[in-house]
Design a protein around this motif. Structure first.
Motif, PDB file in Angstrom:
ATOM      1  N   SER C  79       0.866  -1.180   0.000  1.00 48.74           N
ATOM      2  CA  SER C  79       0.000   0.000   0.000  1.00 48.74           C
ATOM      3  C   SER C  79       0.899   1.226   0.000  1.00 48.74           C
ATOM      4  O   SER C  79       1.482   1.545  -0.999  1.00 48.74           O
ATOM      5  N   THR C  80       1.061   1.904   1.123  1.00 47.19           N
ATOM      6  CA  THR C  80       1.882   3.113   1.077  1.00 47.19           C
ATOM      7  C   THR C  80       3.352   2.800   0.826  1.00 47.19           C
ATOM      8  O   THR C  80       4.120   3.656   0.416  1.00 47.19           O
ATOM      9  N   GLY C  81       3.761   1.602   1.100  1.00 47.51           N
ATOM     10  CA  GLY C  81       5.066   1.143   0.611  1.00 47.51           C
ATOM     11  C   GLY C  81       6.301   1.698   1.282  1.00 47.51           C
ATOM     12  O   GLY C  81       7.357   1.799   0.661  1.00 47.51           O
ATOM     13  N   VAL C 119      -6.307   3.030   2.833  1.00 48.32           N
ATOM     14  CA  VAL C 119      -6.766   4.037   3.796  1.00 48.32           C
ATOM     15  C   VAL C 119      -5.584   4.263   4.719  1.00 48.32           C
ATOM     16  O   VAL C 119      -5.003   3.303   5.213  1.00 48.32           O
ATOM     17  N   ILE C 120      -5.193   5.497   4.927  1.00 50.23           N
ATOM     18  CA  ILE C 120      -4.084   5.714   5.851  1.00 50.23           C
ATOM     19  C   ILE C 120      -4.651   5.952   7.252  1.00 50.23           C
ATOM     20  O   ILE C 120      -5.810   6.339   7.414  1.00 50.23           O
ATOM     21  N   TYR C 121      -3.820   5.733   8.239  1.00 54.09           N
ATOM     22  CA  TYR C 121      -4.304   5.820   9.614  1.00 54.09           C
ATOM     23  C   TYR C 121      -4.828   7.208   9.977  1.00 54.09           C
ATOM     24  O   TYR C 121      -5.727   7.345  10.799  1.00 54.09           O
ATOM     25  N   ALA C 122      -4.242   8.248   9.385  1.00 56.51           N
ATOM     26  CA  ALA C 122      -4.748   9.593   9.681  1.00 56.51           C
ATOM     27  C   ALA C 122      -6.221   9.695   9.305  1.00 56.51           C
ATOM     28  O   ALA C 122      -7.030  10.267  10.040  1.00 56.51           O
ATOM     29  N   GLN C 123      -6.566   9.122   8.164  1.00 57.25           N
ATOM     30  CA  GLN C 123      -7.962   9.174   7.732  1.00 57.25           C
ATOM     31  C   GLN C 123      -8.860   8.403   8.688  1.00 57.25           C
ATOM     32  O   GLN C 123      -9.924   8.874   9.102  1.00 57.25           O
ATOM     33  N   CYS C 135      -8.174   4.539  17.118  1.00 54.80           N
ATOM     34  CA  CYS C 135      -7.516   3.309  16.690  1.00 54.80           C
ATOM     35  C   CYS C 135      -6.054   3.394  17.114  1.00 54.80           C
ATOM     36  O   CYS C 135      -5.553   4.472  17.412  1.00 54.80           O
ATOM     37  N   ASN C 136      -5.405   2.253  17.116  1.00 56.74           N
ATOM     38  CA  ASN C 136      -3.986   2.269  17.436  1.00 56.74           C
ATOM     39  C   ASN C 136      -3.216   2.477  16.144  1.00 56.74           C
ATOM     40  O   ASN C 136      -2.993   1.535  15.393  1.00 56.74           O
ATOM     41  N   VAL C 137      -2.829   3.709  15.892  1.00 57.00           N
ATOM     42  CA  VAL C 137      -2.099   4.037  14.674  1.00 57.00           C
ATOM     43  C   VAL C 137      -0.761   3.316  14.694  1.00 57.00           C
ATOM     44  O   VAL C 137      -0.059   3.299  15.707  1.00 57.00           O
ATOM     45  N   ASN C 143       0.815   8.242   8.264  1.00 59.03           N
ATOM     46  CA  ASN C 143       0.973   8.294   6.818  1.00 59.03           C
ATOM     47  C   ASN C 143       0.933   6.895   6.218  1.00 59.03           C
ATOM     48  O   ASN C 143       1.012   6.743   5.001  1.00 59.03           O
ATOM     49  N   CYS C 144       0.803   5.902   7.071  1.00 68.49           N
ATOM     50  CA  CYS C 144       0.869   4.507   6.611  1.00 68.49           C
ATOM     51  C   CYS C 144      -0.505   3.868   6.593  1.00 68.49           C
ATOM     52  O   CYS C 144      -1.456   4.375   7.183  1.00 68.49           O
ATOM     53  N   SER C 145      -0.548   2.734   5.959  1.00 65.51           N
ATOM     54  CA  SER C 145      -1.799   2.029   5.781  1.00 65.51           C
ATOM     55  C   SER C 145      -2.451   1.669   7.097  1.00 65.51           C
ATOM     56  O   SER C 145      -1.781   1.270   8.049  1.00 65.51           O
ATOM     57  N   ALA C 146      -3.772   1.767   7.134  1.00 71.22           N
ATOM     58  CA  ALA C 146      -4.540   1.406   8.322  1.00 71.22           C
ATOM     59  C   ALA C 146      -4.905  -0.073   8.335  1.00 71.22           C
ATOM     60  O   ALA C 146      -5.587  -0.526   9.244  1.00 71.22           O
ATOM     61  N   LEU C 147      -4.469  -0.806   7.355  1.00 70.90           N
ATOM     62  CA  LEU C 147      -4.744  -2.245   7.366  1.00 70.90           C
ATOM     63  C   LEU C 147      -3.838  -2.871   8.423  1.00 70.90           C
ATOM     64  O   LEU C 147      -2.622  -2.688   8.371  1.00 70.90           O
TER      65      LEU C 147
END
Lengths: 488, 422, 519
Positions: C79-81, C119-123, C135-137, C143-147
């Motif tokens: 994802s964000t890689g 979906v990034i964690y900020a969103q 959520c636990n970012v 800036n990273c994926s929320a998966l």
């Protein structure tokens, strides 16, 4: 077929039995699963013997059925699913290996029951997150391996809790320790280093304990388990909340769990509470039940080392604030039931006979997971089916347990019946089957499929079935571990 | 600085993707989290600043060569600077500078797009980035009594800009500007047909030499006008005069103000008194070149001190978009009775670009329009009746997007609204 | 090496020409921005992806995976890689999940959220906060994926009360390495996302442990995760202009402190007490260097703050914050914290007590925006080593050993001297913990990097094994699994069998996981 002589060489002659009466006691249980007589019963004393039993069974492709709890059994998972099976009864493996206060963990063998483990952990100032009043003979390890819901959702971070690590002898003949227990080092070396076999996940990118849980002994035989413990409170103040309205019940449960106020926290209907608390049957039971509203929430507030009174006082007031918003009232007693008495009851295993059997002698459970939005519809549907089946709806027990810190709701319907009454038994059997199918169709998730309803449940998800079979082929390629269970 | 000199900047990229999003502290919802129109539209990491850093280094090392694809990626970027701001929230590295230098290198190597060449030809021949004859540049002022700075000295020189001068739909903004300045009793003049493009857009497109030529011409005009203050209503013009000329050691000897800054000053001094009600719910769009890119240039010459942390001798202050022109336009709007200002999600230093910049409105009008429509949608989500901005390029692009999308959103320049109130 | 044109055409037919590219400009840009200086003795660069694909949904992902199997092409999804997203060899394509960026569901009553990979964690956090949830970012940043399977581990700043990815994950949709779709738990049986386990055994067990397969076991296309109560405001009112953001105030019910201790044992004791009393919302064992990097807006300021904070700490420490659900709750937790501070002789870093500075720290920790500053701003490069997740004292003692290794490197001038205190964190009120040692340095050549990072890896691995400290989370690749496996019940053989079973053709590029060699 396994050679009994060889078995006796492993475990000692006194620990192998082919006595017909003994075999009969393992051939069936309180579920409606078809009775299948095992070939013999073997009682290993330690892990080494288990290892040898598994290797021997592999040679002759003998089905093995692991059993840890004492009777009565309820769910059909310990009844052989295939002929020629050997029951591996570990209920005699009762060593409590270690209780570690600092790391809040206990390690024990499969035969250890709640009644045996509780005093050991209490001595160290610890406690277990327990299922709802388990039977006296219930193995702690078995309870955790079955993913039985626990009564303290606040401490239920994951559906697998409170199970940490296990040692298992897989059907493929290898020994494995899960999580942090895997290594490096054996257990003693890990203890010297400061390890305590708490981290359940891993090692690395697998969490085998999750595959072992819920497998009903189809992957291997567990020879010890470690369990997460919590601190024993210094002060406790339990409460009851009565209501006829399910939505208020759910709301109250949601907030008590969400704000992590309560330790023990669940709801039951009056039938279940009466069955749990009645001492003299049948009058006591009916008396209690009549004095109760439709729903009763039980929650317990606790204080620990630091300022327990202040903590509990604050939580009591916070809980009252929630109750006022919801429109309910926490009290210390409802009808003939005091919160203190119920607290005592839920912090211990059941007395004899097991509370579920006291009413009529038997109980068929229908248990599934759901979410709050779906729960009312499922309960309504169940009542409809109960009525159509001619089962007295006042006899339907309902237990609602928020789990996984509130992200899931365990819902359990208890159908009490007289096992000696053939008609009643048949009615309940049919009702249970129908209810399972219809509740599933309405979205109930039967995460723990048992006995005669298993295939209906498993077949809803063929991709999972196929995947499980592949996993099984790795861990038990010869399918000697409890064949005929789940989808195997 | 040549592209080679920026290699260390580019290699400092850590692939964190911050350049794609608004500063994360400011994310308030799911919807408006993207800040880079390029990757938001084209999705490949290539289009983000991070991707651009990597392929720029690859180009330096001859691991890739010029190609249609390379040019397509390079020029599908509005050079809006949002990536630079987002990256520099956390990092000490230049992002915009390598982007500029890469384009300059493309032009030096003759690697351009026909659409942009066409625009530059117009600049060279007619002194404008917008199609039109040089002689007609002052046509918007016909009939107005405005001083001609080529003939007489003035205190304030009003640089109208190419977009406004040659777009009849925008003449109202120029006229409103002059009207307001007149009401304030300002001694203002224009260069009319002698006015030439600031060169800013040419620079964004990589045509550095053309930009420098424009700068020289403009400096001469400023000098001849005798003006103490230069005002412009074009954000790109503002940025060119204020920042780019300074960057190349050509800082004009004149105070450079965007018209909103000057109007704010005039209001503060009491020379303009907004009294008439303008009952409207509006939202303000920060033009990139007035906001984050309009931050004054910081000259720095020194060296990176070798070691395990990037510090410089003398200490280097990075431009991070902090000191752009954000408040003056808002203050002007707030001074208008009856006007209610509601902010969008992406504002100030992390505003979403209108879509026009960097040559995109010429090289890829569809992409420019896509970008603008995203912004229109964001403006609509505030419940505002109108979007207000302070740059003719933004206005032109938004106007087109509103028409294309059938939106009922109205569009104004700050100047227009103030003029209604005075 | 050129990609099979039939394969390319087949994927193009699935996605549309706009969403696949093998142009060198594109493939080049997907390589990790490695520098010439670090490219190996012969100037070898990491292999490049042969093509980049951008699927929109699970069906398209499945189609790509099946085509890869058919044409014997490898794939690596991300994802964000940020890190661990590169191929190890040729014949590998990238599955960039950027277009799969929807929040599929937020269930407020049962407190879970379902997201697609981009979906990034900020969103996610922003949407949850509006609903009184959080959520636990992931620790790498919002800036990273929320998966919960996208990050290396998915521990985060909220792990004290918000656990981590292995345990927060609920139902999951998984495209296996050979292109089957498995929907775990309630998703497969009843199309709901609330449970990832069953029927029967939980398949969550084969797709991750305390680390994830890092692209080596198919593609995870959507997942649900537990979320938690958020007692704070729906949004933080942030003042200022980038990078000088600051909340306008510390919200009521919140408190933040940075506590340092004379000894590691005292710190461990404080962590235990705070955990058992359940008063900490977040407990993160940052060191003074990380605190400095977190607040500083440039490297010069970073060095100044580092000196300033270092002068105010007496040893290892941690940041703890309280987030109360009521005034009574706040009063209680504050008082208990003060008692614990006294009992453990904790020293509170004065600057963090300042409401303005403290509020800034609080928000940056909650939104988890500091990681880029902490790990990357110094030179754009860094490294270190990590432990596993097991009991906090054990994990801390392990990482304290690696502190000695860091000191060695500092003494030789090979890395930035930002002091030697480790970064540790407490998970689930101290039931478990984790530790890391972070280093920052300017890479100059492959040999230098091996003398730094390679040295750290080798020494740390040796110590982890000999000291019985568990299997750390940096253990991936055949080489490391072959090293640790025999020491840990040969878990690596089971892992290989999972790889072989669910990715029989080895289509998922698994240099950061394990291969099915010898199976």
């Amino acid at each position: 077929m396994v050679d009994e002589v060889k078995l006796k060489k492993i475990v000692g002659a006194g620990n192998v039995s082919a006595n017909p009466e003994v075999l009969e006691s393992y051939a069936g249980d309180m579920s409606f699963v078809n009775a299948v007589r095992p070939e013999c019963v073997v009682k290993p004393r330690n892990a080494d013997e288990v290892d040898k039993i598994v290797k021997l069974a592999r040679e002759t492709l003998t089905p093995l059925v692991p059993v840890s709890s004492g009777t009565p059994h309820f769910r059909g998972d310990t009844v052989p699913g295939a002929g020629g099976a050997v029951i591996v009864d570990m209920s005699g493996m009762k060593k409590i290996i270690r209780v570690d206060r600092e790391n809040r963990v206990a390690m024990f063998e499969p035969g250890v029951t709640f009644g045996e483990l509780i005093p050991a952990v209490t001595k160290e100032g610890l406690r277990l997150n327990m299922p709802l009043v388990p039977r006296k003979t219930k193995s702690v390890a078995a309870s955790m391996l079955e993913r039985e819901p626990v009564v303290m959702p606040k401490y239920h971070w994951d559906i697998a809790d409170p199970l940490n690590c296990v040692e298992i002898y897989f059907g493929n003949g290898s020994m494995f320790r899960t999580g942090a227990a895997a290594g490096p080092g054996n257990l003693e070396e890990q203890w010297v280093a400061g390890g305590a076999q708490v981290e359940a996940a891993g090692p690395s990118s697998n969490s085998w304990y999750r595959i072992i849980q819920g497998s009903q002994g189809t992957m291997g035989i567990v020879t010890w388990a470690s369990a997460r413990c919590e601190i024993l409170p210094e002060l406790e103040e339990p409460f009851l909340v009565g209501s006829s309205q399910l939505d208020k019940v759910m709301d109250m449960l949601h907030w008590l769990v969400r704000l992590r106020l309560a330790n023990e926290c669940f709801a039951v209907n009056n039938t279940v509470l009466a069955a749990l608390m009645a001492k003299k049957w049948p009058d006591d039971y009916y008396d209690i039940r009549e004095g109760l509203p439709a729903w009763i929430i039980f929650y317990n507030l606790a204080g620990y080392e630091y300022l327990p009174e202040e903590r509990v006082k604050g939580q009591v007031e916070d809980a009252i604030d929630i109750a006022q918003k919801v429109g309910v009232e926490p009290v210390q007693a409802i009808g003939k039931i005091s919160a203190d008495d119920l607290l005592k009851a839920v912090q211990n295993p059941s007395g004899e006979p097991y509370w579920k059997l006291r009413y009529k002698g038997a109980c068929q459970d229908i248990l599934f997971l759901t979410i709050y939005d779906k729960l009312p519809e499922l309960i309504r549907a169940m009542y409809e089916m109960v009525e159509e089946a001619g089962y007295a709806n006042s006899d339907l027990g309902i237990y609602i347990q928020p789990i996984v810190q509130g992200s899931n709701v365990h819902c359990e319907f208890n159908l009490f019946y007289d096992p000696e009454n053939r008609r009643e038994a048949d009615r309940v059997k049919e009702l249970a089957g129908r209810a399972t199918r219809e509740l599933m169709a309405r979205g109930a998730f039967f995460s723990r499929p048992y006995a005669e309803n298993t295939l209906d449940i498993m077949n809803r998800d063929t991709a999972t079935v196929n995947t499980l079979k592949k996993v099984k082929s790795i861990l038990d390629p010869d399918n000697i571990m409890n064949p005929g269970k789940l989808c195997f | 600085m040549a592209l080679e000199d920026l290699r260390n900047e580019m290699e400092t990229c850590r692939r964190c993707s911050a350049c794609k999003f608004i500063p994360l502290e400011k994310v308030d919802n799911y919807e408006h989290v993207n800040v880079c129109p390029s990757i938001a539209r084209y999705d490949f990491h290539t289009y983000s600043a991070g991707g651009r850093m990597v392929f720029a280094v690859a180009k330096l090392e001859d691991r890739i060569d010029y190609s249609d694809k390379l040019l397509e990626v390079v020029y599908n970027c509005q050079m809006c600077g949002a990536c630079d701001v987002s990256c520099k929230y956390a990092m000490d590295m230049e992002v915009m500078e390598p982007l500029y230098e890469f384009r300059i290198r493309c032009v030096e190597d003759g690697q351009t797009l026909p659409a942009l060449d066409k625009v530059i030809n117009s600049l060279r021949k007619q002194g404008t980035m917008v199609p039109g004859a040089k002689a007609k540049r002052g046509a918007w002022a016909e009939g107005l009594d405005i001083k001609d700075v080529t003939k007489e000295k003035v205190k304030v020189l009003y640089h109208v800009g190419c977009r406004t001068s040659y777009d009849k739909d925008l003449w109202k903004v120029a006229k409103a500007t002059v009207s307001l300045l007149s009401k304030a009793g300002v001694d203002v003049g224009i260069a009319g047909a002698e006015e030439v493009c600031c060169g800013g857009r040419a620079y964004q497109m990589g045509y550095k030499d053309d930009f420098l030529k424009q700068a020289e011409q403009n400096l001469e005009t400023f000098r001849k006008s005798g003006a103490e203050i230069l005002v412009t209503s074009c954000a790109e013009g503002y940025q060119a005069f204020k920042v780019l000329y300074d960057k190349y050691g050509m800082q004009p000897d004149i105070e450079v103000l965007h018209i909103t800054e000057y109007l704010d000053r005039l209001i503060t001094e009491g020379r303009l008194k907004p009294k008439k009600k303008v009952n409207m719910r509006v939202t303000y769009h920060d033009p990139c070149y007035l906001g984050r890119l309009g931050e004054p240039y910081i000259h720095w010459e020194g060296r990176e001190i070798p070691g395990h942390i990037r510090v410089f001798d003398p200490p280097k202050e990075f431009r991070r978009g902090t000191y752009g022109v954000y408040e003056p336009p808002r203050d002007v709007l707030k001074s208008i009775p009856g006007l209610k200002l509601t902010e969008m999600d992406r504002i100030k230093e992390y505003a979403w670009c209108c879509g026009a910049g960097g040559g995109v409105c010429d090289s890829n009008p569809d992409y420019a329009m896509w970008t603008a429509r995203e912004r229109i949608s964001e403006a609509e989500s505030t419940g505002a009746e109108a979007m207000v901005t302070a740059c003719p390029w933004c206005e032109k692009t938004f106007d087109d997007a509103i028409r294309e999308s059938g939106s009922s959103l109205k569009l104004y320049d700050v100047v227009e609204l103030l003029d209604k109130a005075v | 090496m050129a990609l099979n044109r039939d394969f390319y055409k087949a994927v193009e037919d699935v996605l549309g020409p706009e969403y696949i590219s093998d142009d060198p400009v594109v493939t080049e840009s997907y390589s990790f921005p490695i520098r010439a200086a670090t490219a190996g003795p012969k100037g070898e660069y990491l292999p490049r992806f042969e093509a980049i694909t951008l699927p929109k949904n699970t069906r398209e992902v499945q189609a790509i995976v099946k085509l890869c199997n058919k044409y014997k092409v490898q794939f690596k999804a991300s994802s964000t890689g940020w890190l661990y997203s590169d191929p190890a060899g040729p014949d590998c394509i990238k599955i960039d999940l950027r277009r799969m960026n929807s929040i599929l569901e937020i269930n407020e009553k049962n407190m879970y959220a379902v997201v697609e990979p981009y979906v990034i964690y900020a969103q996610l956090q922003a949407e949850l906060m509006k609903r009184g949830l959080n959520c636990n970012v992931t620790g790498a940043g919002s800036n990273c994926s929320a998966l919960p399977l996208a990050a290396h581990v998915n521990l985060g700043h909220l792990s004290q009360t918000g656990s981590y990815g292995e345990r927060n994950q609920l139902a999951l949709e998984w495209v296996t390495g050979d292109g089957e779709i498995v929907r775990m738990g309630s998703l497969g049986s009843s199309d709901e996302w609330f449970c990832g386990d069953g029927p029967g055994p939980s398949l969550r067990g084969i797709i991750r442990g305390n680390t994830v397969p890092l692209g080596g076991l198919g593609v995870f296309t959507a997942a649900a995760q537990k979320v938690y109560h958020w007692p704070g405001p729906p949004t933080f009112s942030i003042e200022g202009v980038c990078p000088h953001y600051s909340p306008s105030e510390l919200p009521p019910g919140f408190m933040i402190r940075y506590l340092s201790f004379k000894t590691v044992d005292a710190m461990i004791e404080a962590v235990r007490k705070i955990g058992e009393s359940e008063i900490g919302f977040e407990l993160m064992g940052f060191n003074a260097a990380m605190m400095a990097s977190n607040v500083a807006t440039d490297n010069e300021e970073d060095l100044r703050y580092f000196k300033q904070f270092s002068d105010q700490v007496q040893g290892p420490g941690f940041m703890v914050n309280i987030a109360a659900t009521s005034q009574r709750d706040f009063k209680y937790k504050k008082r208990v914290l003060e008692m614990i501070m006294e009992q453990t002789d904790a020293l509170s870093l004065k600057d963090v007590e300042d409401p303005k500075l403290g509020a800034g720290f609080l928000w940056r920790f909650i939104r988890t925006v500091g990681s880029i500053r902490e790990t990357s701003r110094a030179t754009g490069w860094g490294g270190g080593t990590v432990g596993g997740t097991d009991v906090f004292p054990l994990m801390t003692r392990y990482i304290m050993y690696t502190v000695d290794l860091k000191q060695e490197l500092i003494d030789k001038g090979m890395i930035l001297d930002d002091a030697i205190y480790p970064f540790v964190q407490s998970i689930e009120h101290g039931h478990t913990g984790h530790g890391e040692i972070l280093i920052r340095y300017a890479p100059t050549n492959a040999e230098q990097m091996d003398n730094i990072q390679g040295f750290l890896n080798r020494a740390a691995n040796k110590r982890a094994i000999e000291g019985r400290f568990g299997v750390p989370q940096h253990v991936w690749s055949d080489e490391l699994h072959d090293m640790y496996g025999p020491e840990a019940c040969n878990y690596h053989m089971l892992l290989r069998k999972i790889k072989k079973t669910f990715d029989p053709n080895g289509a998922s590029e698994s240099s950061n996981y394990i291969t099915a060699k010898d199976v």
